[in-house]
Design an enzyme around this catalytic site. Structure first.
Site, short mmCIF file in Angstrom:
data_model
loop_
_atom_site.label_atom_id
_atom_site.label_comp_id
_atom_site.label_asym_id
_atom_site.label_seq_id
_atom_site.Cartn_x
_atom_site.Cartn_y
_atom_site.Cartn_z
N HIS A 157 0.82 -1.23 0.00
CA HIS A 157 0.00 0.00 0.00
C HIS A 157 0.85 1.26 0.00
O HIS A 157 0.34 2.34 -0.28
CB HIS A 157 -0.93 0.00 1.22
CG HIS A 157 -2.04 -1.01 1.09
ND1 HIS A 157 -3.35 -0.66 0.87
CD2 HIS A 157 -2.02 -2.37 1.14
CE1 HIS A 157 -4.09 -1.76 0.78
NE2 HIS A 157 -3.31 -2.80 0.95
N ASP A 364 3.30 9.44 -0.62
CA ASP A 364 2.16 8.61 -0.23
C ASP A 364 1.96 7.51 -1.26
O ASP A 364 2.15 7.74 -2.46
CB ASP A 364 0.88 9.48 -0.16
CG ASP A 364 -0.10 8.97 0.89
OD1 ASP A 364 -0.06 7.77 1.21
OD2 ASP A 364 -0.91 9.79 1.37
P1 ADP Z 1 -3.27 6.14 4.96
O1 ADP Z 1 -3.59 4.77 4.53
O2 ADP Z 1 -1.80 6.42 4.93
O3 ADP Z 1 -3.84 6.54 6.27
P2 ADP Z 1 -5.15 7.12 2.86
O4 ADP Z 1 -5.45 8.53 2.45
O5 ADP Z 1 -4.91 6.20 1.73
O6 ADP Z 1 -3.90 7.18 3.88
O7 ADP Z 1 -6.35 6.56 3.69
C1 ADP Z 1 -6.81 7.17 4.84
C2 ADP Z 1 -8.21 6.65 5.12
O8 ADP Z 1 -8.48 6.90 6.49
C3 ADP Z 1 -9.28 7.37 4.31
O9 ADP Z 1 -10.29 6.48 3.96
C4 ADP Z 1 -9.77 8.43 5.27
O10 ADP Z 1 -11.13 8.79 5.09
C5 ADP Z 1 -9.60 7.75 6.61
N1 ADP Z 1 -9.35 8.78 7.62
C6 ADP Z 1 -8.30 9.61 7.71
N2 ADP Z 1 -8.49 10.49 8.72
C7 ADP Z 1 -9.67 10.20 9.26
C8 ADP Z 1 -10.45 10.76 10.33
N3 ADP Z 1 -10.03 11.80 11.02
N4 ADP Z 1 -11.63 10.19 10.60
C9 ADP Z 1 -12.06 9.13 9.90
N5 ADP Z 1 -11.41 8.58 8.88
C10 ADP Z 1 -10.23 9.10 8.56
O1 F6P Z 2 -2.11 2.46 4.31
C1 F6P Z 2 -0.90 2.43 4.98
C2 F6P Z 2 -1.06 1.95 6.40
O2 F6P Z 2 0.21 1.76 6.96
C3 F6P Z 2 -1.82 0.68 6.56
O3 F6P Z 2 -1.06 -0.49 6.40
C4 F6P Z 2 -2.32 0.86 7.93
O4 F6P Z 2 -3.34 0.02 8.33
C5 F6P Z 2 -2.73 2.32 7.92
O5 F6P Z 2 -1.72 2.93 7.19
C6 F6P Z 2 -2.91 2.92 9.30
O6 F6P Z 2 -1.81 2.67 10.12
P1 F6P Z 2 -1.85 1.74 11.42
O7 F6P Z 2 -2.41 0.42 11.03
O8 F6P Z 2 -0.44 1.69 11.88
O9 F6P Z 2 -2.76 2.47 12.38
#
Ligand code: ADP
Ligand code: F6P
Length: 467
Positions: A157, A364
């Site tokens: 990812h 990212d």
């Molecule tokens: P990562 O996997 O690194 O966290 P992504 O942007 O791919 O980054 O995915 C983040 C996911 O987590 C999205 O679906 C987003 O809506 C969710 N997310 C991030 N911040 C919040 C929050 N404050 N409340 C609820 N969901 C969140």
């Molecule tokens: O999408 C990247 C990622 O590292 C996922 O593998 C992971 O579940 C998510 O971010 C949130 O991080 P964590 O599982 O450490 O809370």
């Protein structure tokens, strides 16, 4: 061809129903698994006293969930240590933050062995196993040692870094070798795939031809499979209650002001510090915006027991306070900053109420927030997405305003252009962005990956010489 049963393995599991889930992996997988059921295996989210770590099994939302407790020392070494203090910064090109400890790597290996031990007992012959993310690189190797011969795929990812960065990791060869126990490896973008192929050729004396890569005596398949979201569902969230109620409430609170929105886990890779700085520059350069715009940053605490994350949080608190201290008036606070995860329907309403979506990570894998922001817009009067060139999503969402997040002036200028953009231009860009996210949605990601995995040659014990 439909798999008899899909077995998904990821460190972070669920939540399967309703609740807030901050993190792209859980969100992407819940959506994908809801389509055809199956087994989801991973960490229970609990720390259990050593020797008392249990396997929990339950049925939830049509899925079978099997989760394992980890002992505190395992969480320290495996999750906080090797995964998030070493691999995460390395995969996001931040060698300066990498903390490599051999004991952490040992813990990483032994947790993967423990996962494999528990999982191997749950597998059926006709299963297809899909393993997710950097926490679980050695899982297939461990499963193979336990005579698991089913097809096993791996999806990364995060970004895949250049070989010059990866080879700074003392155990890079062990990790790359472990990847060759999978039958298929998927990446978010063609750039990540290319960096992997290059690494195999340059650092592992391997070969790469099209979608076949060979090294360590095995040939495997590789591909780029961009993750997406459930567009229809997210749009519905924004336009039906309770999301639509949140939207209406937000509009009342805004009283005609324009909102910029950022939604990210509190992670240094997300570019939050530079984003605050760019917003400050925007306010400085455009005094007529004072009193008229608000930056809403929703950033739930993530990996909070790790020092680099704690330091980062303090810096961000200071930066948000600095911008507010400098520009706020008694009747206007420019930065609204929340350290909370919100229900997905609330998020959808907030995105809809925001004129500009600001998604500016320094690096990212993909970034689902960018797609959620687009899906939540009203096609008749859509907002504008400002997107970092260094998010995987920028390879696909070309009609966003693309910025280099290291350039504060450029990001501030993009905020300005986004806010001033005429409606025809906004509609044109939004339509094009919607076309992409509709085609490359989460269902396609899952279907394409599983189809490629089923077509990959089955595991053979025989050694295959490269070439
Ligand atoms: P990562 O996997 O690194 O966290 P992504 O942007 O791919 O980054 O995915 C983040 C996911 O987590 C999205 O679906 C987003 O809506 C969710 N997310 C991030 N911040 C919040 C929050 N404050 N409340 C609820 N969901 C969140
Ligand atoms: O999408 C990247 C990622 O590292 C996922 O593998 C992971 O579940 C998510 O971010 C949130 O991080 P964590 O599982 O450490 O809370």
């Amino acid at each position: 061809m439909k798999p008899a049963r899909l077995v998904v393995v990821s460190n972070r599991v669920g939540p399967v129903r309703g609740a807030a889930a901050a993190g792209g992996l859980a969100v992407g997988l819940v959506d994908a698994l809801r389509e055809n059921g199956g087994l989801w295996f991973g960490w229970s989210g609990r720390a259990a006293p050593a020797g008392r770590a249990r396997l929990h099994q339950e049925v939830a939302g049509g899925l079978m969930l099997a989760t394992l407790d980890l002992a505190q020392h395992e969480l320290d070494g495996y999750y906080n240590g090797f995964c998030n203090s070493c691999l995460w910064p390395l995969l996001h090109f931040r060698i300066d933050l990498v903390r490599f400890e051999r004991a952490d790597f040992d813990s990483y290996r032994s947790v993967n062995a423990r996962y494999a031990q528990a999982l191997s007992k749950l597998l059926k012959r006709e299963d297809v196993v899909w393993v997710h993310d950097f926490h679980l690189v050695p899982l297939a190797e461990e499963l193979r040692q336990r005579r698991v011969r089913q097809r096993i795929g791996f999806f990364l990812h995060t970004p895949f870094p250049p070989t010059e960065i990866l080879t700074t990791l003392p155990v890079h060869e062990s990790l790359t070798r472990a990847l060759f126990a999978y039958d298929l490896i998927g990446f978010q973008t063609p750039e990540d795939l290319e960096r992997f192929r290059n690494h195999v050729v340059r650092a592992c004396r391997g070969r790469a031809r099209g979608d076949r890569v060979s090294a360590f005596g095995r040939e495997i398949r590789v591909g780029a499979f961009p993750i997406g979201i459930d567009v229809e569902q997210f749009h519905r969230y924004a336009f039906t209650a309770p999301g639509s109620r949140e939207y209406a409430r937000m509009r009342r609170v805004l009283r005609g002001r324009d909102q910029f929105i950022g939604v990210d886990r509190l992670d240094y890779s997300k570019g939050l510090l530079r984003r605050m700085d760019a917003f400050g520059r925007y306010l400085e350069k455009h005094p007529r915006s004072h009193g008229q715009v608000i930056m809403l940053q929703v950033a739930p605490v993530s990996r909070g027991s790790i020092e680099s994350y704690r330091d980062f949080r303090q810096e961000l608190d200071r930066e948000a306070a600095r911008v507010n201290g400098r520009f706020a008036r008694f009747d206007w606070t420019p930065v609204h900053y929340l350290n909370r995860a919100l229900p997905r329907r609330t998020l959808a309403g907030l995105y809809r109420a925001s004129r500009v979506g600001v998604v500016t990570p320094m690096r990212d894998g993909m970034n689902l927030v960018a797609m959620e922001y687009v899906a939540a817009q009203d096609p008749a009067d859509p907002g504008v997405l400002v997107l970092s060139k260094f998010a995987g999503a920028s390879q696909y969402l070309r009609e966003a305003l693309l910025v280099n997040p290291y350039d504060g002036e450029e990001t501030a200028e993009a905020m300005h252009l986004a806010r001033e953009m005429r409606i025809q231009e906004r509609r044109r860009r939004h339509e094009a962005l919607m076309r992409h996210i509709n085609v490359h949605d989460v269902g396609r990601w899952r279907r394409d990956f599983i189809a490629a995995l089923q077509e990959a040659p089955a595991w053979r014990k025989s050694v295959r010489k490269p070439g």
